[in-house]
Scaffold this motif. Structure first.
Motif, mmCIF file in Angstrom:
data_model
loop_
_atom_site.group_PDB
_atom_site.id
_atom_site.type_symbol
_atom_site.label_atom_id
_atom_site.label_comp_id
_atom_site.label_asym_id
_atom_site.label_seq_id
_atom_site.Cartn_x
_atom_site.Cartn_y
_atom_site.Cartn_z
ATOM 1 N N MET A 1 0.843 -1.202 0.000
ATOM 2 C CA MET A 1 0.000 0.000 0.000
ATOM 3 C C MET A 1 0.875 1.248 0.000
ATOM 4 O O MET A 1 1.959 1.273 0.586
ATOM 5 C CB MET A 1 -0.913 0.007 1.221
ATOM 6 N N THR A 2 0.374 2.292 -0.631
ATOM 7 C CA THR A 2 1.063 3.587 -0.672
ATOM 8 C C THR A 2 0.258 4.582 0.152
ATOM 9 O O THR A 2 -0.952 4.726 -0.047
ATOM 10 C CB THR A 2 1.194 4.087 -2.117
ATOM 11 N N LEU A 3 0.935 5.268 1.069
ATOM 12 C CA LEU A 3 0.268 6.227 1.941
ATOM 13 C C LEU A 3 0.364 7.615 1.317
ATOM 14 O O LEU A 3 1.462 8.123 1.076
ATOM 15 C CB LEU A 3 0.925 6.219 3.325
ATOM 16 N N THR A 98 6.577 1.391 -3.285
ATOM 17 C CA THR A 98 6.288 2.808 -3.076
ATOM 18 C C THR A 98 5.523 2.949 -1.770
ATOM 19 O O THR A 98 4.352 2.558 -1.676
ATOM 20 C CB THR A 98 5.465 3.378 -4.245
ATOM 21 N N LEU A 99 6.205 3.514 -0.769
ATOM 22 C CA LEU A 99 5.605 3.611 0.560
ATOM 23 C C LEU A 99 4.699 4.822 0.705
ATOM 24 O O LEU A 99 3.670 4.756 1.378
ATOM 25 C CB LEU A 99 6.702 3.684 1.625
ATOM 26 N N ALA A 100 5.092 5.939 0.103
ATOM 27 C CA ALA A 100 4.340 7.167 0.374
ATOM 28 C C ALA A 100 4.489 8.170 -0.754
ATOM 29 O O ALA A 100 5.503 8.201 -1.459
ATOM 30 C CB ALA A 100 4.800 7.791 1.688
ATOM 31 N N LEU A 101 3.458 9.008 -0.883
ATOM 32 C CA LEU A 101 3.482 10.181 -1.746
ATOM 33 C C LEU A 101 3.072 11.363 -0.887
ATOM 34 O O LEU A 101 1.986 11.377 -0.315
ATOM 35 C CB LEU A 101 2.520 10.010 -2.922
ATOM 36 N N LEU A 102 3.972 12.344 -0.770
ATOM 37 C CA LEU A 102 3.769 13.480 0.127
ATOM 38 C C LEU A 102 3.672 14.771 -0.677
ATOM 39 O O LEU A 102 4.467 15.001 -1.603
ATOM 40 C CB LEU A 102 4.937 13.634 1.114
ATOM 41 N N ASP A 103 2.727 15.634 -0.318
ATOM 42 C CA ASP A 103 2.787 17.005 -0.815
ATOM 43 C C ASP A 103 4.069 17.634 -0.276
ATOM 44 O O ASP A 103 4.415 17.476 0.898
ATOM 45 C CB ASP A 103 1.577 17.804 -0.339
ATOM 46 N N GLY A 104 4.786 18.373 -1.111
ATOM 47 C CA GLY A 104 6.123 18.815 -0.733
ATOM 48 C C GLY A 104 6.219 20.104 0.043
ATOM 49 O O GLY A 104 7.294 20.443 0.538
ATOM 50 N N ALA A 315 2.930 9.332 10.579
ATOM 51 C CA ALA A 315 1.586 9.136 10.022
ATOM 52 C C ALA A 315 1.100 7.708 10.235
ATOM 53 O O ALA A 315 -0.064 7.480 10.598
ATOM 54 C CB ALA A 315 1.587 9.477 8.535
ATOM 55 N N VAL A 316 1.984 6.740 10.029
ATOM 56 C CA VAL A 316 1.612 5.341 10.231
ATOM 57 C C VAL A 316 1.245 5.094 11.692
ATOM 58 O O VAL A 316 0.229 4.442 12.001
ATOM 59 C CB VAL A 316 2.756 4.404 9.784
ATOM 60 N N SER A 317 2.062 5.625 12.600
ATOM 61 C CA SER A 317 1.819 5.386 14.028
ATOM 62 C C SER A 317 0.515 6.025 14.494
ATOM 63 O O SER A 317 -0.131 5.525 15.425
ATOM 64 C CB SER A 317 2.988 5.902 14.864
ATOM 65 N N GLN A 318 0.107 7.126 13.842
ATOM 66 C CA GLN A 318 -1.118 7.827 14.244
ATOM 67 C C GLN A 318 -2.318 7.477 13.368
ATOM 68 O O GLN A 318 -3.418 8.005 13.570
ATOM 69 C CB GLN A 318 -0.882 9.345 14.219
ATOM 70 N N GLY A 319 -2.108 6.595 12.411
ATOM 71 C CA GLY A 319 -3.206 6.197 11.551
ATOM 72 C C GLY A 319 -3.715 7.290 10.631
ATOM 73 O O GLY A 319 -4.917 7.342 10.336
ATOM 74 N N LEU A 320 -2.815 8.154 10.179
ATOM 75 C CA LEU A 320 -3.210 9.281 9.334
ATOM 76 C C LEU A 320 -2.840 9.026 7.878
ATOM 77 O O LEU A 320 -2.004 8.189 7.572
ATOM 78 C CB LEU A 320 -2.520 10.563 9.816
ATOM 79 N N GLY A 321 -3.465 9.773 6.976
ATOM 80 C CA GLY A 321 -3.183 9.628 5.556
ATOM 81 C C GLY A 321 -4.169 8.677 4.897
ATOM 82 O O GLY A 321 -5.003 8.030 5.538
ATOM 83 N N LEU A 322 -4.030 8.589 3.571
ATOM 84 C CA LEU A 322 -4.917 7.746 2.779
ATOM 85 C C LEU A 322 -4.109 6.624 2.140
ATOM 86 O O LEU A 322 -3.177 6.869 1.380
ATOM 87 C CB LEU A 322 -5.585 8.582 1.683
ATOM 88 N N ASP A 323 -4.466 5.382 2.448
ATOM 89 C CA ASP A 323 -3.802 4.223 1.861
ATOM 90 C C ASP A 323 -4.376 3.946 0.473
ATOM 91 O O ASP A 323 -5.603 3.859 0.307
ATOM 92 C CB ASP A 323 -3.979 2.977 2.736
ATOM 93 N N VAL A 324 -3.487 3.793 -0.498
ATOM 94 C CA VAL A 324 -3.898 3.519 -1.874
ATOM 95 C C VAL A 324 -3.140 2.283 -2.356
ATOM 96 O O VAL A 324 -1.908 2.205 -2.197
ATOM 97 C CB VAL A 324 -3.611 4.700 -2.804
ATOM 98 N N ASN A 325 -3.874 1.337 -2.931
ATOM 99 C CA ASN A 325 -3.234 0.158 -3.506
ATOM 100 C C ASN A 325 -2.822 0.480 -4.942
ATOM 101 O O ASN A 325 -3.610 0.359 -5.866
ATOM 102 C CB ASN A 325 -4.184 -1.040 -3.478
#
Length: 328
Positions: A1-3, A98-104, A315-325
């Motif tokens: 999954m990608t966060l 791909t672990l994550a996509l972040l706004d920069g 984010a992972v520890s706090q359960g934040l973000g949107l997981d995308v397969n």
């Protein structure tokens, strides 16, 4: 999954002391060879003034490969849009997932201020108490927060073209233990400062080396990543013991350095070293109290990898973000 992590989520996760420590480690990793820091790729077409810059890094410490696409679009200002936008992609070093996509926006602001703090920790006089800021926007706020982590700053002298921006900056400083002084001129700011941070997207130099007093440390931060844009004149570069985040990067997109070279004031041989070499003890930093030091902060991909690891883990520890397969 990608966060997927948006700017609003990232604002809640950024933590300056941890970012400074991570960025400091990233610079040391570059110097010791446990991180790979390629030169950036800058793309441009004759059809516009826009530049698209790829900044990447790979490191054992973070266990990540990362790349940021920075879009530098000056014409956006006329349309009321941000003149710079970026996104950061993080991939697992071992599996390539791909672990994550972040706004920069948030990572860039925070890691840039953290890099200035690391440079000031190693290059400024330890008793530096007055911070001078040329520019009073969000990056200025982040720089105050960062400098308070590494130096005994008690006074901030700030200049901006806009009085309203200075007033807004003062309001955002009200919770911090510093006195804020609005300077009448840029020269007043430079001459009052123990540590000076230039934070404007200037094309022509705003800061003159003739104003530098003994003992000053300068973080040159704000100019766009273009070889023809600069905040500091050639005399300022020539008068300083000069350090960069990456020689390869500075040679590609630091107008402060490249225009001073073009004018014959310095050469690449005048660079004392990269910041990571100072952090790792490979190159001496400040040589004496009266020295004038300057950190040419252009930005490198490893800074994004360093803060990316922190933000992703938080984010992972706090359960934040949107997981995308992404593979689905």
């Amino acid at each position: 999954m990608t966060l997927v992590l948006t700017a609003s989520v990232l604002e809640t996760l950024a933590h300056m002391p941890a970012t400074i420590a991570a960025v400091e480690q990233a610079f040391a990793d570059i110097a010791t060879g446990t991180a790979c820091q390629p030169a950036p790729t800058s793309m441009q077409l004759p059809s516009s003034d826009g530049r698209y810059i790829l900044m990447s890094g790979l490191a054992d410490t973070q266990g990540l490969a990362g790349v940021k696409l920075l879009s530098d679009l000056p014409a956006n200002r006329d349309a009321g849009l941000p003149s710079q936008r970026s996104s950061i992609l993080l991939a697992d070093q071992q599996t390539g997932e791909t672990l994550a996509l972040l706004d920069g926006r948030v990572p860039t602001r925070v890691r840039t201020a953290a890099a200035s703090a690391v440079a000031s920790k190693h290059l400024a006089r330890p008793n530096s108490s007055t911070l001078g800021l040329i520019g009073a926007g969000a990056l200025a706020v982040a720089h105050v927060e960062a400098m308070l982590c590494v130096l005994p700053i008690d006074t901030v002298v700030v200049w901006s073209r806009s009085a309203a921006t200075v007033e807004a900056f003062k309001a955002r400083m009200s919770h911090l233990p510093v006195k804020v002084v609005a300077a009448g001129t840029i020269r007043d700011t430079v001459e009052a400062a123990d540590v000076l941070c230039t934070l404007t997207p200037s094309v022509e130099p705003l800061v003159r080396g003739e104003w530098f007093l003994p003992g000053l440390h300068v973080n040159a931060v704000g100019a766009r990543p273009r070889p023809t844009h600069r905040e500091i004149d050639a005399a300022g570069i020539a008068r300083s013991e000069l350090f960069v985040d990456s020689i390869a990067t500075a040679r590609e997109k630091s107008g402060d350095l490249l225009m001073a070279i073009e004018e014959g004031s310095v050469t690449l041989m005048d660079i004392r070293g990269e910041l990571g070499q100072v952090v790792a003890g490979q190159v001496p930093g400040r040589t004496h109290d009266a020295a004038i030091t300057l950190f040419d902060s252009v930005g490198v991909g490893m800074q994004d990898v360093a803060i990316g690891r922190l933000l992703y883990d938080a984010a992972v520890s706090q359960g934040l973000g949107l997981d995308v397969n992404m593979a689905g």
